[in-house]
Motif scaffolding. Structure first.
Motif, mmCIF file in Angstrom:
data_model
loop_
_atom_site.group_PDB
_atom_site.id
_atom_site.type_symbol
_atom_site.label_atom_id
_atom_site.label_comp_id
_atom_site.label_asym_id
_atom_site.label_seq_id
_atom_site.Cartn_x
_atom_site.Cartn_y
_atom_site.Cartn_z
ATOM 1 N N ASP A 228 -4.504 -14.734 6.237
ATOM 2 C CA ASP A 228 -4.046 -13.341 6.198
ATOM 3 C C ASP A 228 -4.952 -12.416 7.006
ATOM 4 N N ALA A 229 -5.602 -12.959 8.029
ATOM 5 C CA ALA A 229 -6.524 -12.165 8.848
ATOM 6 C C ALA A 229 -5.796 -10.991 9.499
ATOM 7 N N VAL A 230 -6.509 -9.880 9.641
ATOM 8 C CA VAL A 230 -5.933 -8.691 10.271
ATOM 9 C C VAL A 230 -6.942 -8.095 11.238
ATOM 10 N N VAL A 231 -6.421 -7.295 12.162
ATOM 11 C CA VAL A 231 -7.231 -6.493 13.076
ATOM 12 C C VAL A 231 -6.788 -5.050 12.927
ATOM 13 N N ARG A 232 -7.754 -4.145 12.869
ATOM 14 C CA ARG A 232 -7.465 -2.725 12.804
ATOM 15 C C ARG A 232 -8.358 -1.987 13.807
#
Length: 319
Positions: A228-232
């Protein structure tokens, strides 16, 4: 005979009976036959080698941890085969040994002064776990393999990943089957039961991720990312061209794959990170959140107050 004509030295010979005998034609025929035979042998070897190539590349890739370097090693193995004049009874075994030794040479150049081996108690063998172990120890396996000695690494990969017998491993390592078994067992103990001080540090995960990004190693990127990795991105980073948001490790891996060539290792507030530099100045920070050895989140941050606290680092240590 024309006195001005010069006969080739290898074209005629004087017989015992005094007659001149032309020996050029038989010599030329013999030479042609020899060349034809050599060509046929080379073609046959090339065909047999191509049959083994994919297996050798897989072996070298797992031992070395770099697919491009593995291709180079396998090509070197072919050159050695093409140049050898010895009769090879078992070509697959010969190629396995040569490829493994070439891998060992590369590993030893990476670690010219090997660390002292610590004797570990040899665990009781469990045949049910042996072959599957190397493929199931977790996404950080390659980082753990980097900490093994070259001989341990080769023995572990050959046996636990590919199921080679210890007699074959011993031939590749130029040791005894008993010693090869011990090397694999010691490596297995280090991989499955790491010492507390061997726990993967956050900075190692960050640097491994950025290296995989630069090398275009998509598979490695996916392994290092949580599902569930994310980038913001903050507003200032978005204005420089970074995305505002990326969700899911496949999309995150795709974004980083083959990029980040201008990024350098950094530290901010004691956390390991990386940053895009331009003319010696940090422009955008990649602020990593690591959970259980995987990247769960990356924040692109370009706020001047944040950038002002970014420092370069070497390994775990800020400069």
């Amino acid at each position: 005979m024309d006195p001005n004509r010069t006969e080739p030295a290898d074209a005629r010979r004087r017989g015992e009976n005094g007659d001149d005998t032309d020996s050029g034609a038989p010599a030329d025929a013999a030479g042609s036959n020899a060349q034809a035979g050599a060509g046929a042998r080379s073609d046959e070897l090339a065909q047999r080698f191509e049959h083994e190539r994919s297996r050798l590349v897989a072996l070298a890739s797992r031992v070395i941890g770099d697919a491009n370097e593995a291709q180079d090693i396998v090509q070197q193995a072919w050159l050695r085969l093409d140049r050898t004049e010895q009769d090879i009874d078992n070509l697959p075994a010969w190629l396995t040994t040569v490829t493994t030794r070439l891998c060992l040479d590369r590993l030893r150049r990476r670690t010219p002064v090997p660390e002292e081996d610590h004797e570990l108690p040899e665990p009781a063998p469990d045949p049910a776990e042996d072959v599957a172990l190397a493929d199931t120890v977790g996404v950080a396996l390659q980082l753990v393999l980097d900490r093994l000695s070259p001989n341990e690494r080769v023995a572990f990969v050959m046996h636990d990943s590919f199921g080679f017998e210890f007699t074959t491993i011993a031939a590749a390592l130029d040791t005894t089957p008993q010693a090869a078994r011990k090397l694999a067992s010691r490596a297995r103990a280090k991989v499955t039961q790491p010492r507390a001080e061997d726990a993967l540090a956050d900075w190692e995960v960050v640097d491994a991720f950025m290296a995989a990004a630069r090398e275009g190693n998509f598979t490695r990127l996916v392994q290092l990312l949580a599902p569930d990795a994310v980038v913001r991105g903050d507003q200032q980073a978005i204005e420089t061209g970074t995305p505002a948001a990326i969700d899911g490790r496949e999309d995150v891996a795709s974004f980083f794959n083959g990029s980040a060539h201008a990024a350098l290792p950094t530290s901010i507030d004691g956390r390991a990170g990386s940053a895009w530099y331009h003319r010696g100045q940090a422009m955008v920070l990649f602020d990593f959140t690591i959970v259980d050895g995987q990247v769960s989140r990356i924040d692109f941050r370009a706020d001047p107050d944040i950038i002002g606290r970014v420092v370069r680092r070497d390994g775990a240590d800020p400069r």
